[in-house]
Write an enzyme that holds these catalytic residues in place. Structure first.
Site, short mmCIF file in Angstrom:
data_model
loop_
_atom_site.label_atom_id
_atom_site.label_comp_id
_atom_site.label_asym_id
_atom_site.label_seq_id
_atom_site.Cartn_x
_atom_site.Cartn_y
_atom_site.Cartn_z
N ASP A 1 -7.69 1.15 -0.86
CA ASP A 1 -7.70 0.06 -1.83
C ASP A 1 -9.13 0.42 -2.75
O ASP A 1 -9.57 -0.54 -3.50
CB ASP A 1 -8.00 -1.47 -1.05
CG ASP A 1 -9.40 -0.94 -0.28
OD1 ASP A 1 -9.90 -0.01 0.15
OD2 ASP A 1 -10.06 -1.96 0.12
N SER B 1 -6.88 -1.38 3.43
CA SER B 1 -7.49 -0.26 3.22
C SER B 1 -6.87 1.18 3.48
O SER B 1 -5.84 1.39 3.05
CB SER B 1 -8.84 -0.38 3.75
OG SER B 1 -10.03 0.41 3.42
N ASP C 1 -10.22 5.62 -1.31
CA ASP C 1 -9.31 5.35 -0.12
C ASP C 1 -8.34 4.45 -0.76
O ASP C 1 -8.19 4.16 -1.88
CB ASP C 1 -10.31 4.66 1.07
CG ASP C 1 -10.91 3.28 0.67
OD1 ASP C 1 -10.97 3.34 -0.65
OD2 ASP C 1 -11.44 2.69 1.43
N ASP D 1 -12.08 0.89 -2.59
CA ASP D 1 -13.48 0.38 -2.79
C ASP D 1 -14.42 1.59 -2.27
O ASP D 1 -15.62 1.31 -2.23
CB ASP D 1 -13.43 -0.98 -2.10
CG ASP D 1 -13.24 -0.75 -0.42
OD1 ASP D 1 -12.79 0.23 -0.18
OD2 ASP D 1 -13.47 -1.78 0.16
#
Length: 454
Positions: free
Chosen positions: A245, A99, A243, A247
Site C-alpha cells: 500500500d 498492506s 510495500d 506507506d
C-alpha cells in the site's frame, strides 16, 4: 447471537482472508458502524489494487451512506494518499488494503478527520462490538436522509503537496530504481516523480494484487534481491522499494546494500530539525538504533522513546507536538503530514539529501549508521512470560546492566542492548539486539537466543 470478530479486528486495523473471514456484507456493516462511532457527517474512502478491494470499499461506502454520511471515493490510492485526503479535506477516512499480506487477504485502515488514528483504544473496539451485534440481524434502520457517494481524483494534489514539503528541483540528476512490488507505488511514483531531475527505472509497476513477482514486503530480505541486482546492473545512485500500500519505503545504496530504517530515521530527523531551526521533538520506538537519539541530540532536537506500533507513535506525536517520528519497520511520520506515516515523503527526503551533495549514498548514511544490529529475530515459544522471566533472571545479577519494561524487556549495558517483546497475536518472542561492534552483537544475540529457545 453475537459473532466473534477477534481474529479479524486487530489492534490497529481490520485484516483477514476474503471471503473466508469477511466479505462485502460485513464491509457494509463496518461502514455503518464507522459512521456511528465517529459521528462523521462525511468521510473519504480509498482502496489498493487487490481484486477484492473495489467491492469491499463500495460496500463500506453504502453502509456509511445509509446512515446519512456523504462519501467521497478517491478510488485507487496508496494509504498515505488516503491520509492526505483525510487531512486536506478534514474528513474521517477508510483505506482498503492488507498492506504486505498475501493476495487472499484484505483489510481496512481507518482514521478520524485529520488522519487521526482509529485503533483499539480510539474507536476500533466499539466498531467491532457494533458489527458483532449486527451480524445476524443487520444494522438497524436509520432515520437519516441517505448520504451521497461521489468520486474525486486526488493523485495530482497529493503529489503536489509532497513536492511542496521537499524541494528537489535543484538537486543533481539521480538515477533511481524503484521496486513497487506490483503495489500502489506503481500508481503514485510516476506522478510524484514527474518533472524532477530523476532518471526513474521502474520495477513491477503493473498493479497486480496477486503479487506475481514477490511479496510486497521489503523488510524481508528475499523481496529486495531483484532490486539490489537491478541497482548494480544499472549503476544507479540508489534503489527504493515500497510495500503493497506504499506507506513504507525501504532503501538500498549504490552498491545494492540495504540501508537500515534507523539510518533513514536519523537522516530524515536531521533534515526536519534543520527545517525547524534546530529545535523540535523526534519520536523513535525503543528498538531503533542508538544512532537515532544521538543524531537527534547532535542536531539540537529532543528524542522521545515509545513503544513499538504506529498508534503509540501517532499518539506521542500529537501529545508532544513532535516534528517527525520513525520506526524500525520503515514507517516514517511527519508533523507536516498530519502526524501520519508516509513512505513517499521519506523517500523524497533521501533523494533530496543525496542529490544535494556529490557523494554516494553509502558515504552519506555512514554517519547515521554507527552500530551493529541483529535485525528482528522471531522465536516460537510455549510460554512467553516464562521465557521473559528466564532472560531477566540470567542478567539481573550483573551490575553493569539496566532493565526497562516499557515494551517487553530491554536490557542495556555500556556497549550493547537488546529488547525481547512478545507478539500480541502469535506465540512468538521478538528479539532485537545492537552493539558497538559486530563481535559483541553476535555474542549478545546468541546468548539471548539460547535462553529464549532453551
Amino acid at each position: 447471537m453475537t459473532a466473534d470478530l477477534s481474529q479479524l479486528v486487530k489492534a490497529y486495523d481490520v485484516r483477514g482472508v476474503v471471503p473466508d473471514q469477511w466479505d462485502e456484507t460485513l464491509a457494509e456493516l463496518f461502514g455503518a458502524a464507522f459512521a456511528q462511532v465517529t459521528g462523521a457527517d462525511a468521510i473519504v474512502t480509498g482502496h489498493d489494487m487487490r481484486p477484492s478491494s473495489p467491492g469491499l470499499s463500495r460496500a463500506f461506502a453504502r453502509g456509511a451512506a445509509a446512515r446519512g454520511v456523504d462519501v467521497t471515493e478517491i478510488g485507487l490510492c496508496s494509504t498515505d494518499q488516503l491520509y492526505y485526503a483525510s487531512g486536506a479535506f478534514d474528513l474521517a477516512g477508510a483505506m482498503f488494503t492488507a498492506s504486505h499480506n498475501p493476495a487472499q487477504y484484505n483489510g481496512i485502515k481507518m482514521c478520524r478527520a485529520g488522519a487521526a488514528p482509529v485503533g483499539q483504544d480510539t474507536g476500533l473496539t466499539q466498531i467491532r462490538e457494533l458489527v458483532e451485534s449486527w451480524v445476524d440481524s443487520g444494522a438497524p434502520a436509520s432515520d437519516a436522509t441517505p448520504g451521497t457517494i461521489t468520486r474525486r481524483d486526488t493523485l495530482e494534489d497529493y503529489a503536489a503537496y509532497l513536492r511542496g514539503l521537499v524541494d528537489l528541483t535543484s538537486i543533481r540528476p539521480l538515477k533511481v530504481v524503484v521496486d513497487a512490488g506490483n503495489g500502489m507505488g506503481g500508481h503514485t511514483v510516476p506522478t510524484v516523480f514527474a518533472g524532477l531531475p530523476l532518471d526513474l527505472v521502474p520495477m513491477y509497476f503493473e498493479l497486480d494484487g496477486t503479487f506475481p513477482n514477490h511479496e510486497a514486503n521489503p523488510l524481508d530480505p528475499a523481496n529486495i534481491v531483484d532490486l539490489q541486482k537491478r541497482v548494480r546492473e544499472e549503476s544507479a545512485d540508489l534503489g527504493i522499494a515500497f510495500d503493497g500500500d506504499a506507506d513504507r519505503c525501504f532503501v538500498v545504496d549504490e552498491r545494492g546494500e540495504p540501508v537500515s530504517p534507523s539510518a533513514i530515521t536519523a537522516l530524515v530527523a536531521s533534515r526536519e530539525l534543520a527545517k525547524h531551526g534546530g529545535k523540535g521533538t523526534v519520536i523513535h520506538n525503543l528498538i531503533t538504533s542508538w544512532s537515532v537519539p544521538e543524531v537527534v541530540r547532535e542536531n539540537g532536537g529532543t528524542p522521545v522513546r515509545t513503544r513499538v506500533g504506529h498508534s503509540f507513535i501517532k499518539a506521542e506525536m500529537a501529545t508532544s507536538g513532535a516534528i517527525f517520528g520513525g520506526e524500525h519497520s520503515a514507517h516514517y511520520y511527519f508533523k507536516d503530514f498530519w502526524n501520519a506515516d508516509t513512505g513517499m515523503l521519506a523517500a523524497l527526503h533521501v533523494l533530496a539529501a543525496l542529490g544535494g551533495q556529490e557523494g554516494t549514498l553509502s558515504a552519506l548514511v555512514a554517519q547515521y549508521d554507527r552500530y551493529s544490529g541483529s535485525g528482528e529475530i522471531n522465536s516460537t515459544v510455549d510460554d512467553q512470560t516464562a521465557r521473559l522471566a528466564a532472560i531477566r533472571t540470567a542478567y539481573e545479577g550483573r551490575e553493569d546492566v539496566t532493565f526497562d519494561e516499557l515494551d517487553g524487556l530491554t536490557v542495556a549495558a555500556a556497549d550493547w542492548w537488546f529488547n525481547v517483546r512478545p507478539s500480541n497475536t502469535e506465540p512468538l518472542l521478538r528479539l532485537n539486539a545492537e552493539a558497538r561492534d559486530e563481535t559483541t552483537m553476535t555474542k549478545v544475540r546468541d546468548e539471548v537466543l539460547a535462553i529464549i529457545r532453551g
